[in-house]
Write a protein that holds these residues in place. Sequence first.
Motif, short mmCIF file in Angstrom:
data_model
loop_
_atom_site.label_atom_id
_atom_site.label_comp_id
_atom_site.label_asym_id
_atom_site.label_seq_id
_atom_site.Cartn_x
_atom_site.Cartn_y
_atom_site.Cartn_z
N MET A 149 0.82 -1.20 0.00
CA MET A 149 0.00 0.00 0.00
C MET A 149 0.86 1.26 0.00
SD MET A 149 -3.35 -1.00 2.29
CE MET A 149 -4.23 0.47 1.97
N LEU A 150 2.01 1.18 0.68
CA LEU A 150 2.90 2.35 0.67
C LEU A 150 3.42 2.61 -0.73
CD1 LEU A 150 4.99 1.94 3.92
CD2 LEU A 150 3.23 3.63 3.43
N TRP A 151 3.65 1.56 -1.48
CA TRP A 151 4.13 1.70 -2.85
C TRP A 151 3.14 2.49 -3.68
CZ3 TRP A 151 3.26 -1.17 -7.65
CH2 TRP A 151 4.27 -1.01 -8.57
N LEU A 152 1.85 2.20 -3.51
CA LEU A 152 0.81 2.94 -4.22
C LEU A 152 0.71 4.38 -3.72
CD1 LEU A 152 -2.06 0.31 -4.44
CD2 LEU A 152 -0.67 1.19 -6.32
N ALA A 153 0.73 4.54 -2.39
CA ALA A 153 0.56 5.87 -1.79
C ALA A 153 1.71 6.81 -2.15
CB ALA A 153 0.43 5.77 -0.28
N THR A 154 2.88 6.24 -2.37
CA THR A 154 4.04 7.07 -2.72
C THR A 154 4.23 7.18 -4.23
OG1 THR A 154 5.55 5.19 -2.54
CG2 THR A 154 5.27 6.57 -0.57
N GLY A 155 3.21 6.86 -4.98
CA GLY A 155 3.30 6.98 -6.44
C GLY A 155 4.34 6.04 -7.02
N PHE A 156 4.28 4.77 -6.59
CA PHE A 156 5.23 3.74 -7.03
C PHE A 156 6.65 4.10 -6.63
CE2 PHE A 156 1.74 3.90 -10.18
CZ PHE A 156 1.10 2.73 -9.79
N GLY A 157 6.79 4.73 -5.47
CA GLY A 157 8.10 5.09 -4.94
C GLY A 157 8.58 6.47 -5.34
N LEU A 158 7.87 7.14 -6.25
CA LEU A 158 8.31 8.45 -6.71
C LEU A 158 8.20 9.53 -5.62
CD1 LEU A 158 6.77 8.35 -10.29
CD2 LEU A 158 9.18 8.17 -9.68
N GLY A 159 7.38 9.28 -4.61
CA GLY A 159 7.25 10.24 -3.51
C GLY A 159 8.49 10.33 -2.65
N TYR A 160 9.41 9.39 -2.83
CA TYR A 160 10.67 9.42 -2.06
C TYR A 160 11.74 10.28 -2.72
CZ TYR A 160 8.85 5.60 0.78
OH TYR A 160 8.08 4.85 1.63
N PHE A 210 3.50 6.81 8.26
CA PHE A 210 4.49 7.88 8.38
C PHE A 210 4.29 8.72 9.64
CE2 PHE A 210 4.61 7.56 3.56
CZ PHE A 210 5.80 6.87 3.53
N LYS A 211 3.15 8.53 10.32
CA LYS A 211 2.82 9.26 11.56
C LYS A 211 2.86 10.77 11.35
CE LYS A 211 4.44 5.66 14.69
NZ LYS A 211 4.53 4.58 13.78
N ARG A 212 2.37 11.18 10.17
CA ARG A 212 2.35 12.60 9.82
C ARG A 212 1.17 12.89 8.91
NH1 ARG A 212 7.26 15.38 6.91
NH2 ARG A 212 6.09 17.28 6.82
N LYS A 213 0.43 13.90 9.21
CA LYS A 213 -0.68 14.32 8.36
C LYS A 213 -0.13 14.98 7.09
CE LYS A 213 -5.26 15.11 8.50
NZ LYS A 213 -6.09 14.00 8.14
N ASP A 214 -0.65 14.61 5.95
CA ASP A 214 -0.27 15.18 4.65
C ASP A 214 1.25 15.14 4.43
OD1 ASP A 214 -0.83 16.27 2.18
OD2 ASP A 214 -0.75 18.33 2.90
N ASP A 215 1.82 13.98 4.65
CA ASP A 215 3.26 13.77 4.44
C ASP A 215 3.59 14.00 2.96
OD1 ASP A 215 5.74 11.98 3.85
OD2 ASP A 215 5.68 12.19 6.04
N GLY A 216 4.70 14.64 2.69
CA GLY A 216 5.10 14.95 1.33
C GLY A 216 5.39 13.74 0.47
N ARG A 217 5.66 12.60 1.09
CA ARG A 217 5.93 11.38 0.31
C ARG A 217 4.65 10.78 -0.27
NH1 ARG A 217 9.42 9.05 5.22
NH2 ARG A 217 7.75 10.20 6.24
N ILE A 218 3.51 11.16 0.28
CA ILE A 218 2.23 10.64 -0.23
C ILE A 218 1.81 11.49 -1.42
CG2 ILE A 218 -0.18 10.17 0.32
CD1 ILE A 218 0.68 10.03 3.28
N VAL A 219 1.80 10.85 -2.56
CA VAL A 219 1.47 11.59 -3.78
C VAL A 219 0.21 11.04 -4.41
CG1 VAL A 219 3.83 12.28 -4.20
CG2 VAL A 219 3.00 10.15 -5.20
#
Length: 76
Positions: free
Chosen positions: A1-12, A67-76
């Motif tokens: 699910m993190l892979w999807l939430a981070t835009g296939f890792g592009l959010g990193y 990520f324990k953060r609201k609206d984390d920048g890694r979530i794209v």
Amino acid sequence: MLWLATGFGLGYFPVASGTAGTLPGIPLAWVLYRFAEGMGGWLWPSLIALLLVAAAVPVCGFAERHFKRKDDGRIV
């Protein structure tokens, strides 16, 4: 699910992660456009887009908890 939430890792990406995270949306938009052309209208592509948005809500919620953060920048 993190892979999807981070835009296939592009959010990193260290710089412009949000911009990089939009890149998978380009082929998705093209596929939906071509699908609409083939089906003769925008009803089905619109419904598919709506379902994808609805699916993104729990995926991004999971990532926020991870990520324990609201609206984390890694979530794209």
